[in-house]
Design an enzyme around this catalytic site. Sequence first.
Site, short mmCIF file in Angstrom:
data_model
loop_
_atom_site.label_atom_id
_atom_site.label_comp_id
_atom_site.label_asym_id
_atom_site.label_seq_id
_atom_site.Cartn_x
_atom_site.Cartn_y
_atom_site.Cartn_z
N ASP A 1 -8.32 13.75 8.19
CA ASP A 1 -7.87 12.60 8.66
C ASP A 1 -9.25 11.50 9.70
O ASP A 1 -9.91 12.52 10.23
CB ASP A 1 -6.72 12.79 9.14
N HIS B 1 -9.09 9.11 11.35
CA HIS B 1 -9.42 8.08 12.26
C HIS B 1 -9.47 8.73 13.12
O HIS B 1 -8.98 8.90 13.85
CB HIS B 1 -7.83 7.58 11.83
N LYS C 1 -10.54 16.99 16.36
CA LYS C 1 -9.88 16.54 15.06
C LYS C 1 -9.72 17.17 14.03
O LYS C 1 -10.93 17.11 13.63
CB LYS C 1 -9.85 14.31 14.37
N TYR D 1 0.83 -1.53 0.23
CA TYR D 1 -0.19 -0.17 0.14
C TYR D 1 0.54 0.88 0.52
O TYR D 1 1.89 0.74 1.15
CB TYR D 1 -0.75 0.29 1.53
N TYR E 1 -11.91 -5.35 7.53
CA TYR E 1 -10.45 -4.78 7.80
C TYR E 1 -10.30 -3.36 9.27
O TYR E 1 -10.13 -3.71 9.68
CB TYR E 1 -9.81 -4.51 6.67
N HIS E 2 -10.96 -2.24 8.29
CA HIS E 2 -11.27 -1.00 9.54
C HIS E 2 -11.92 -1.29 10.90
O HIS E 2 -12.10 -0.74 11.54
CB HIS E 2 -12.01 -0.03 8.09
#
Lengths: 329, 671
Positions: free
Chosen positions: B543, B545, B539, B19, B173-174
């Site tokens: 981003d 996350h 945040k 990646y 995955y996440h």
Amino acid sequence: MLALRTPPDPESLAASVSDQDRSAVAKALNLLDDKRPEARKLAARLLATLPKERLYGSGHLIGLTGPPGAGKSSLTAALVRVWRNRGLAVGILAVDPSSPISGGALLGDRLRMLSSDLDDKVFIRSLACRGEFGGLSAEVWPMSLVMLAAFDIVLVETVGVGQKEIDVSKLTDTTCFVAQPASGDSIQFLKAGIMEIPHVLVVNKADVGLAARKTLSELRGTLKPPAHAGDWQVPALAASATKGTGIEALADSIEAHRAWLTAQGMLPTIRKRFQAEWIVKRLLEEFGRFGIETLGGESRLLDSLVEIPGSPFEQYESLRNRFLTNRGQ
Amino acid sequence: MSSDRKEVKRDRPWLMRTYSGHSSAKASNELYRTNLSKGQTGLSVAFDLPTQTGYDADHPLAHGEVGKVGVPIGHIGDMEALFDQIPLDKMNTSMTINATAAWLLSLYIAVAERQGVAPSQLQGTTQNDIIKEYLSRGTYIFPPEPSVRLTTDIISYTVNHIPKWNPTNICSYHLQEAGATPTQELAYALSTAISVLDAIRDAGQIDGDAFANVVGRTSFFVNAGIRFVEECCKMRAFVGMWDRIAKERYGVQDPKLRRFRYGIQVNSLGLTESQPENNVQRIVLEMLAVTLSKNARARAIQLPAWNEALGLPRPWDQQWALRMQQVLAIETDLLEYGDILDGSPIIDAKVRELVQGAEEEMRRVKEEGGMVQAVETGYVKRQLVTSHTDRMRAIEAGDLKIIGVNCFTETTESPLTSGTDSGIMKVDATAEREQIERLQAFRAERNSKEAKSAIAQLGDAARSGINIMDASIRCAQVGVTTGEWSNELRGVFGEYRAPTGIDISTHGMGQSETVATLRERTLKTGEELGRPLKILVGKPGLDGHSNGAEQIAVKARDVGFEVVYEGIRLTPEQIVKAAEEEGVHLIGLSVLSGSHLELVEDALARLAEIGLSEVPVIVGGIVPTEDEKDLKAHGVAAVYTPKDSDMNRIMSDLVNIIRESNGLERFEDAA
């Protein structure tokens, strides 16, 4: 206890609040939240200096309540957009529950109101209910006064289930109840008369279709026509915060209730009544039933408070002193 | 050597990818070609956040983010440079792209066309799974309904025109990164696949027979954690459950079209910043989980680099990750056997247990009205935040042991991180400026009348409900930019903010002595300062996350703070405005994209402007040591990075930081 580092001058702070100075509103709210004796004195002076005609005779104090998940915050955001288009400045007090274990709280409401975030005619303060006042924080009333001095509309948003929903109706001119489609709880409360009838009923998420229509018709079924000509007829509406439908009509209904109150000449009376209720509730929490009886009983106390002038803190302190002196004798 | 060296038939190895992408299309192209020359067999493109969330490099929200976590692609010129000298008819390209997937695929198709390659020859994957963006990764733009529509448009288009494309990579995955247990991963990934396939079936763009192909092209992107035996069972559970769903729910007769096809990136959540070399072992063991069982083996593997928790990996770090795959596939005898786990009663029992748990959770999702509704109501997010919080509490309590983090922490200084570059790659600071210059030059040169008309047609397609891809490809061909494409659709679909899930119950909240001490201190400090301690967590930047910020918010609530959680994708201006309105005692900013310097300095300057410099600011994120010093020099009170896993310690700090900034004496450290 630490002394205030930079004690504000309450009189000039009050003047700046009335000028819609955002930073002054923030400082005034912080001061009203501050429990130190020195701060209480300054806060009482601040409240006493705010223009009476604004606090007791103008603006619109609105309560928005309903069960968790009904979409109150998105509805608030949608209403704010309508009010801003109509040129009104809006203050919001968003109350979230506190954790009974840690006393902490997560105040996540701002998130969904974000679309209005950069507009400086919108001011949001979140508050934890701090385990008192049945779902409302004790600071809500004094803070509402500061916001009334600064903004055209003050909206108090609270999570409410069943009986707790009525608390906000004891503090606000117009109570708007938000129902969740396909959730019968609130309707049961209304039917059983456990819940005081709000002034405006709205079913949010009208876009879900059938379930929303069903809930709306059930809500309408609980409403009775007014007993006397000229009484307020509670409307039940459908809206969708996400699709933006029915919001103008909701704002109109809320406004119509305010117009009705004015036409009846009731606004000054109910505002003073709210303040009296707030003071009695605080005294009740501090001294219990016994304390209230010592001071003459709840209904006499409420009536006399409406007559006495003074800021909520002054009135509270004077009654508190009266009780302590009496008991001391 | 005891084994007989006779010729054995070996299985073909999986696709090997890394990646990657950074700075600019040109720099990333060089990296890709180097990686391919080292034996990598496919490409996995990482896009930067402005590209993922639909902003041009010169948009205010893009400031500080351009070229940071991936390659910036603003228009067809960038895409062409990215695949320069890489023949697209021979390449298998995976693109980690979601909200703007239709756009990036359109650009890919347009570039292929310029290379003389027909769409039907293209092979690869668009991640195109928006659901998990709302739950974990955060790069969504539009509300769920139009987002799912875009997803289904891409699927319908590729099934008809690019038969070898994997149009959607349903991601569990996440979910694992966000805290999902194996059961939750199974349940939510499969529920997501069902919601997407149901939507396609109901949209009617595909006729009956072709629908089996849609099911067959549905692929997954899975995570593998360190409990590799359980993870291996999870993969076997996926295979069995998917086969049954395809057969029973969608009536797919051909067993080949019912295969659970998946790519994998092993767990980054478990990678540690302290003793980072241990991550190598972790990555290798995690790779075993998805390769041991032949019948549940990954089709494509990409491994993180050992130093991912420190910052951006260098080319050498990526090479190391690729070599791990090559050793397993080429040196070991793994690919010589059938399924080595078949017939094991222990494995079978574990698989059964996982399937049962997952089916139960899938029923709950169904009760919520399906996956889209369960996301909208916040149900799934709450489950994930709860699991993640449990995990953090277990690490904190020492019940979950992590080598080098909460046990065996003694270490000799690592030669790997002591070099002049501190063991990570730095993005060229001029990348953003150069990208903006290129973008503006491109805009000036294109035929703006053509671009304008293509954008208008895109809007029409979005409103009318016809497949978005044709209009989108037209936009790509005539030089529409990423920001313009997204803006047009924002106008039609609106923007969305997802539930945060932090309103989880306090059940199971920390009860330790430390927590009790912390609560007392929070309460006492609040009393001394006149009102309960209130902090703001937000945040800044693009981003998405949000796991770290959410964990801090929940933990702070647990020790008695009133926490205003502001969520993701905020400008420093919005955060500062909120801090003033809310009257907070402290501001916590979380940035994982590497844009911390720009964003935090901006926020500090704005605080000073409105006279709130006395409100302390703390920063959390992947912050290299050098930058930490820089931030502190600018006035940041504390910086926390992934190695600061002791949440009690952080909370103890917060109280002390507030005390000090208000002229109170510090408490002794609590943790």
